[in-house]
Design an enzyme around this catalytic site. Structure first.
Site, PDB file in Angstrom:
ATOM      1  N   VAL A  14       0.831  -1.204   0.000  1.00 45.81           N
ATOM      2  CA  VAL A  14       0.000   0.000   0.000  1.00 45.81           C
ATOM      3  C   VAL A  14       0.866   1.256   0.000  1.00 45.81           C
ATOM      4  O   VAL A  14       0.589   2.225  -0.710  1.00 45.81           O
ATOM      5  CB  VAL A  14      -0.963  -0.003   1.197  1.00 45.81           C
ATOM      6  CG1 VAL A  14      -1.761   1.296   1.266  1.00 45.81           C
ATOM      7  CG2 VAL A  14      -1.917  -1.194   1.100  1.00 45.81           C
ATOM      8  N   THR A 102      -6.912  -4.076  10.049  1.00 46.15           N
ATOM      9  CA  THR A 102      -7.128  -5.357   9.391  1.00 46.15           C
ATOM     10  C   THR A 102      -8.415  -6.043   9.829  1.00 46.15           C
ATOM     11  O   THR A 102      -8.939  -5.779  10.923  1.00 46.15           O
ATOM     12  CB  THR A 102      -5.944  -6.302   9.699  1.00 46.15           C
ATOM     13  OG1 THR A 102      -6.197  -7.614   9.191  1.00 46.15           O
ATOM     14  CG2 THR A 102      -5.723  -6.421  11.199  1.00 46.15           C
ATOM     15  N   TYR A 126      -0.973 -11.402  15.709  1.00 42.95           N
ATOM     16  CA  TYR A 126      -1.056 -10.322  14.728  1.00 42.95           C
ATOM     17  C   TYR A 126      -2.337  -9.517  14.916  1.00 42.95           C
ATOM     18  O   TYR A 126      -2.304  -8.283  14.989  1.00 42.95           O
ATOM     19  CB  TYR A 126      -0.985 -10.902  13.316  1.00 42.95           C
ATOM     20  CG  TYR A 126      -1.327  -9.905  12.232  1.00 42.95           C
ATOM     21  CD1 TYR A 126      -0.439  -8.886  11.904  1.00 42.95           C
ATOM     22  CD2 TYR A 126      -2.534  -9.983  11.541  1.00 42.95           C
ATOM     23  CE1 TYR A 126      -0.749  -7.969  10.914  1.00 42.95           C
ATOM     24  CE2 TYR A 126      -2.844  -9.071  10.556  1.00 42.95           C
ATOM     25  CZ  TYR A 126      -1.959  -8.069  10.244  1.00 42.95           C
ATOM     26  OH  TYR A 126      -2.268  -7.147   9.268  1.00 42.95           O
TER      27      TYR A 126
END
Length: 306
Positions: A14, A102, A126
């Protein structure tokens, strides 16, 4: 006077695209890992103060989902502590912070697509580190846009598309999980939408919004990893320059239990993006045309020896 923009994570999927999308909005100072160690809070703070930006865009993250299970401290430092420092600096200088999160902040057990205020329940190191980053940004009280996205792919860096292309060139059969559903999100699309939203904030009703906002930003068109793999191979076989052994119909569907990994994945990664579309008057595109363009670019690079 041009707006000073500080971009972190310039070499990621990104971040690489953001260098293009942010350019019309001001003067971009783009930093990578070698210029700013996100695991060092002092380095992060110094970078912000040195560049004195009116806009901070954090596209940097620890994204090795499985490796994070054994590197929890490093993942937390980059994904949780660093965004908190950026948010504190944004608050101090009245800058706007853009931060990316996310779908892994959810457990994936909900039947419908997730909206922004659904309960979070990350199932991996994560995911927990990314949720902690969101919470640190919100706690700082700065002006911020937090974009949750999913299944990111692009021509830059490593991702699922490139893995499938490599395996399709080597094998005549492949097995891919079919009980995890999500929305592939092109890095170029994420970058372009970020630029549109930032431009809209300058003159729109949200121009002076004092608080942080969370938005879902994902490609439109949900399917399983198996379905995505089949789509990749089918499109690559239509793209001159790819020599593949694998046919889409030879990608077998298997359950997650047949492909165990260290980190748990959400079985449902679908993100409802209507809030973003409604607030900024945009329509998020399907990911398939982006996949076609990515494959064309990869084929061109291959033909020219890049």
């Amino acid at each position: 006077m041009a707006t000073n923009i500080l971009l972190l994570g310039k070499d990621g999927q990104v971040g690489w695209q953001l260098q293009r999308s942010l350019a019309p909005l001001g003067t971009v100072s783009a930093l990578g890992r070698s210029e700013c160690n996100l695991a060092d809070p002092d380095a992060v703070r110094c970078a912000v103060r040195e560049h004195a930006p009116a806009l901070i865009v954090n596209a940097a993250a620890y994204t090795a989902v499985d490796k994070a299970e054994s590197e929890a401290d490093l993942a937390h430092a980059i994904n949780a502590v660093a965004p908190g420092v950026l948010a504190e600096e944004a608050k101090r200088s009245a800058a706007l912070l853009v931060h990316y999160s996310t779908d892994y902040v959810f457990d994936g057990h909900q039947a419908s697509p997730y909206v922004e205020d659904n309960a979070t329940n990350p199932q991996s190191v994560y995911g927990r580190s990314k949720l902690a980053g969101e919470q640190a940004v919100l706690a700082a009280g700065c002006r911020a846009l937090i974009f949750r996205t999913s299944w990111v792919f692009g021509a830059r860096g490593q991702n699922f598309v490139k893995t499938i292309l490599r395996l399709a060139a080597e094998r005549e059969a492949l097995s891919v999980v079919d009980d995890q559903i999500g929305q592939p999100s092109p890095a170029a699309m994420i970058s372009d939408v970020t630029g549109l939203v930032l431009a809209a904030r300058r003159s729109g009703p949200q121009a002076n919004a004092p608080e942080a906002q969370i938005y879902h930003l994902a490609g439109q068109g949900a399917l399983s990893w198996n379905g995505f793999a089949r789509a990749i191979v089918a499109q690559a076989r239509l793209t001159p320059g790819f020599d593949l052994k694998l046919l889409p119909e030879n990608i077998a569907a298997i359950p997650t239990s047949d492909y165990p990994l260290p980190a748990a994945r959400p079985p449902n990664s679908r993100l409802d993006c209507h809030k973003l579309e409604n607030d900024f008057g945009i329509e998020l595109p399907d990911w398939r045309p982006y996949l076609a363009r990515m494959l064309q670019l990869l084929a061109l690079k291959k033909a020219n020896g890049y």
